[in-house]
Design an enzyme around this catalytic site. Sequence first.
Site, PDB file in Angstrom:
ATOM      1  N   CYS A   1       0.789  -1.243   0.000  1.00 17.54           N
ATOM      2  CA  CYS A   1       0.000   0.000   0.000  1.00 17.54           C
ATOM      3  C   CYS A   1       0.820   1.290   0.000  1.00 17.54           C
ATOM      4  O   CYS A   1       0.231   2.380  -0.050  1.00 17.54           O
ATOM      5  CB  CYS A   1      -0.976   0.054   1.175  1.00 17.54           C
ATOM      6  SG  CYS A   1      -2.264  -1.206   1.134  1.00 17.54           S
ATOM      7  N   ASP A   2       2.152   1.224   0.052  1.00 17.98           N
ATOM      8  CA  ASP A   2       2.917   2.468   0.056  1.00 17.98           C
ATOM      9  C   ASP A   2       4.304   2.254  -0.545  1.00 17.98           C
ATOM     10  O   ASP A   2       5.327   2.544   0.084  1.00 17.98           O
ATOM     11  CB  ASP A   2       3.036   3.003   1.486  1.00 17.98           C
ATOM     12  CG  ASP A   2       3.420   4.489   1.545  1.00 17.98           C
ATOM     13  OD1 ASP A   2       3.225   5.186   0.518  1.00 17.98           O
ATOM     14  OD2 ASP A   2       3.900   4.937   2.604  1.00 17.98           O
ATOM     15  N   ILE A   3       4.317   1.755  -1.770  1.00 14.68           N
ATOM     16  CA  ILE A   3       5.581   1.515  -2.458  1.00 14.68           C
ATOM     17  C   ILE A   3       6.149   2.839  -2.966  1.00 14.68           C
ATOM     18  O   ILE A   3       5.523   3.542  -3.763  1.00 14.68           O
ATOM     19  CB  ILE A   3       5.393   0.538  -3.637  1.00 14.68           C
ATOM     20  CG1 ILE A   3       4.926  -0.827  -3.109  1.00 14.68           C
ATOM     21  CG2 ILE A   3       6.693   0.384  -4.427  1.00 14.68           C
ATOM     22  CD1 ILE A   3       5.903  -1.484  -2.150  1.00 14.68           C
TER      23      ILE A   3
END
Length: 224
Positions: free
Chosen positions: A48-50
Site C-alpha cells: 500500500c505504500d511503495i
Amino acid sequence: MLNGSLDSHLFKSNDAILNWSTRYQIILGVARGLSYLHLSCHECIIHCDIKPENILLDASFVPKVADFGMAAFVGRDFSRLLTTFRGTAGYLAPEWLCGVAITPKIDVYGFGMVLFQIISGKRNSPETFTSSSYDVEYFPVQAIDKLHRGDVQSLVDPHLHGEFDLEQAERVCKVACWCIQDNESDRPTMGEVVWVLEGLQEIDMPPMPRLLAAITAQADATSM
C-alpha cells in the site's frame, strides 16, 4: 541496512551515483519481493505504500521492501479489500483515489512510478507540480512519449554518462508504462513483471494511459 533508503541515492547529490547494474539489481529485487508478498504468502499482502523511501538497501545494495504500517492482508478466497488507508501522493493508483476496493494492482502502480525514478534519477514531478496543475515536465508523460518514439536513451539518468544497457532500459520503461495503466486489469501482476525483467517473457508496447494523455493534451493546449 547499511546503504539506507533508495531515495537517498537517487535524489541527493551527496551520495555516489548508482550505476546501471546496481539499479537493475534493485528493480529486480523489489519486483521479486512484491511478487512474494502478493503470490507466495499464506495471505496476499498488499504493501500500500511503495516508494523509494520504503526500499532499503543492504551493504551489497540488495533491496528490502520496508515499512508495512499501511499493509493490508487479503485472504486467498477474496480478491479485493475496502480500506480507508491511502498511500503517498504521486504513487496512488486511480481506483484508490475513487474510493473503490483495492487489489494488489495498487502496488503494481506504485512500483511503476518508482521505476521511472530509478531510470531518470529524479522525482517524477517537478517542484511546481500540484494536484490541480500538471507541468509538461511530468516524467511519466515524457517517458511513454519517448518510448513510442524510440528515444529511451534520453530518459536515462545523465549522471550515468551513457553507461547503461539500452535493452534493459527499454524493458524497464515498458514495464513501468504497463504498470501505471488506468485500468487495473491492464496492469501486469508482479509475477509477470518478474518474468519480463528476467528476460523470460516478452512485453508489447504499452498504450498511453488516459490520464497521461489528458495531461499531454492540457500541456499542448497551454503552450498554444
